[in-house]
Design a protein around this motif. Structure first.
Motif, mmCIF file in Angstrom:
data_model
loop_
_atom_site.group_PDB
_atom_site.id
_atom_site.type_symbol
_atom_site.label_atom_id
_atom_site.label_comp_id
_atom_site.label_asym_id
_atom_site.label_seq_id
_atom_site.Cartn_x
_atom_site.Cartn_y
_atom_site.Cartn_z
ATOM 1 N N ASP A 142 -12.955 -24.909 -6.026
ATOM 2 C CA ASP A 142 -13.723 -25.486 -7.143
ATOM 3 C C ASP A 142 -14.854 -26.350 -6.589
ATOM 4 O O ASP A 142 -14.617 -27.237 -5.782
ATOM 5 C CB ASP A 142 -12.835 -26.408 -8.009
ATOM 6 C CG ASP A 142 -11.901 -25.629 -8.911
ATOM 7 O OD1 ASP A 142 -11.850 -24.392 -8.779
ATOM 8 O OD2 ASP A 142 -11.213 -26.267 -9.736
ATOM 9 N N GLN A 143 -16.056 -26.077 -7.061
ATOM 10 C CA GLN A 143 -17.213 -26.847 -6.591
ATOM 11 C C GLN A 143 -17.064 -28.330 -6.927
ATOM 12 O O GLN A 143 -17.575 -29.190 -6.229
ATOM 13 C CB GLN A 143 -18.502 -26.310 -7.244
ATOM 14 C CG GLN A 143 -18.942 -24.958 -6.705
ATOM 15 C CD GLN A 143 -19.284 -25.010 -5.229
ATOM 16 O OE1 GLN A 143 -19.801 -26.020 -4.748
ATOM 17 N NE2 GLN A 143 -18.990 -23.956 -4.493
ATOM 18 N N SER A 144 -16.385 -28.610 -8.052
ATOM 19 C CA SER A 144 -16.283 -29.994 -8.533
ATOM 20 C C SER A 144 -15.286 -30.804 -7.710
ATOM 21 O O SER A 144 -15.211 -32.019 -7.846
ATOM 22 C CB SER A 144 -15.838 -29.985 -9.990
ATOM 23 O OG SER A 144 -14.551 -29.411 -10.087
ATOM 24 N N LYS A 145 -14.502 -30.145 -6.867
ATOM 25 C CA LYS A 145 -13.451 -30.870 -6.164
ATOM 26 C C LYS A 145 -13.915 -31.354 -4.799
ATOM 27 O O LYS A 145 -14.728 -30.734 -4.138
ATOM 28 C CB LYS A 145 -12.220 -29.975 -5.998
ATOM 29 C CG LYS A 145 -11.473 -29.791 -7.304
ATOM 30 C CD LYS A 145 -10.004 -29.444 -7.057
ATOM 31 C CE LYS A 145 -9.181 -29.664 -8.306
ATOM 32 N NZ LYS A 145 -9.622 -28.802 -9.411
ATOM 33 N N HIS A 146 -13.346 -32.495 -4.405
ATOM 34 C CA HIS A 146 -13.616 -33.023 -3.071
ATOM 35 C C HIS A 146 -12.690 -32.341 -2.061
ATOM 36 O O HIS A 146 -11.786 -31.613 -2.419
ATOM 37 C CB HIS A 146 -13.371 -34.529 -3.066
ATOM 38 C CG HIS A 146 -14.325 -35.280 -3.941
ATOM 39 N ND1 HIS A 146 -15.631 -35.516 -3.592
ATOM 40 C CD2 HIS A 146 -14.173 -35.832 -5.168
ATOM 41 C CE1 HIS A 146 -16.246 -36.185 -4.549
ATOM 42 N NE2 HIS A 146 -15.379 -36.392 -5.525
ATOM 43 N N ASN A 174 -9.831 -28.728 0.049
ATOM 44 C CA ASN A 174 -10.213 -28.047 -1.192
ATOM 45 C C ASN A 174 -9.787 -26.583 -1.100
ATOM 46 O O ASN A 174 -10.570 -25.724 -0.729
ATOM 47 C CB ASN A 174 -11.715 -28.189 -1.419
ATOM 48 C CG ASN A 174 -12.164 -27.579 -2.737
ATOM 49 O OD1 ASN A 174 -11.376 -26.980 -3.451
ATOM 50 N ND2 ASN A 174 -13.431 -27.746 -3.048
ATOM 51 N N HIS A 231 -11.213 -40.238 -5.049
ATOM 52 C CA HIS A 231 -12.370 -40.249 -4.150
ATOM 53 C C HIS A 231 -12.724 -41.686 -3.751
ATOM 54 O O HIS A 231 -12.779 -42.585 -4.585
ATOM 55 C CB HIS A 231 -13.559 -39.591 -4.839
ATOM 56 C CG HIS A 231 -14.744 -39.476 -3.957
ATOM 57 N ND1 HIS A 231 -14.728 -38.760 -2.781
ATOM 58 C CD2 HIS A 231 -15.981 -40.004 -4.058
ATOM 59 C CE1 HIS A 231 -15.902 -38.846 -2.202
ATOM 60 N NE2 HIS A 231 -16.685 -39.590 -2.955
#
Ligand SMILES: *Cc1c(COP(=O)(O)O)cnc(C)c1O
Length: 235
Positions: free
Chosen positions: A137-141, A133, A87
């Motif tokens: 996954d919510q955590s992924k950019h 994405n 990121h």
């Protein structure tokens, strides 16, 4: 550091890349191994170069700058290409452009614009991949698959960015079937966008230590491998 182990790990990864390519009726030289150095220090980076790695990847900007600068100074003719795979914040774009040949992780219009501005200033187009994405996954950019067409269109209107393809990370802990499904989806998005994209749109960056062989079977041209290379190398 156990240099012999590094050489044998690298030999094994290259063999597995070749075997996966063969299973997919592809040539091994269509696939670039990006050796991810985020777990190790500069001595191990130099050892990887000595072992034959030419494409290196870092996920944190400061680590990229420091290691790339050291390599540029000590081995200016080694032909090393650095890949920014993690990121990236807008205030770190300029220095990251100084030290990398490809940014894999472009995940917003604002970042695209910042890269374009910085590249225009130096009068040289920036090479990048758009991160998608696909796992949800919510955590992924990364862009949602439904937004990526618009992102590519927006990039096409910028004068100093060149989009070389797409990048993704498979769902964490999903196992081989989920990885394959994620990679297949990225491939199909890629095929759908390709006709409207520029000639540089050739690359799929997908696959890490746990799933790079599956990624190659599904069309990866860049695999980002870290832990499989460093296992047993650092004490
Ligand atoms: C760390 C990292 C990798 C490498 O992961 P390994 O499982 O250690 O091979 C690949 N891609 C990105 C974006 C990473 O951050």
């Amino acid at each position: 550091m156990n240099q012999e182990r590094l050489v044998s790990n690298l030999t094994e990864v290259n063999q597995r890349i070749a075997d996966a390519a063969a299973r997919a009726s592809r040539e091994p030289d269509e696939i670039t191994l990006v050796a991810v150095t985020k777990y190790v220090a500069i001595d191990e980076v130099l050892a990887a170069i000595a072992a034959g790695c030419r494409s290196l990847g870092e996920s944190r900007p400061q680590q990229l700058w420091g290691k790339a600068k050291h390599v540029e100074e000590t081995l200016p003719d080694a032909g090393i290409e650095w890949h920014m795979i993690g990121h990236l914040q807008r205030n770190k774009v300029e220095k990251s452009l100084d030290h990398s040949t490809l940014i894999h992780s472009v995940d917003s219009l604002r970042l695209l614009q910042a890269i374009n501005n910085a590249a225009a200033k130096r009068d040289r187009p920036a090479n990048l991949l758009l991160e998608v994405n696909v796992s949800g996954d919510q955590s992924k950019h990364g862009w949602h698959p439904a937004e990526i067409g618009e992102a590519l269109t927006a990039a096409g209107q910028l004068t100093h960015v060149e989009v070389h393809g797409l990048m993704t990370m498979a769902a964490l802990g999903g196992g081989p079937d989920v990885s394959r499904r994620n990679f297949r989806e990225l491939r199909s998005i890629f095929e759908r966008l390709k006709p409207a994209a520029g000639p540089a749109f050739q690359h799929l960056s997908m696959g890490m230590s746990g799933d790079y062989e599956i990624a190659i079977e599904e069309g990866a041209t860049l695999v980002r491998v870290g832990s499989a290379l460093w296992e047993g190398v650092t004490a």
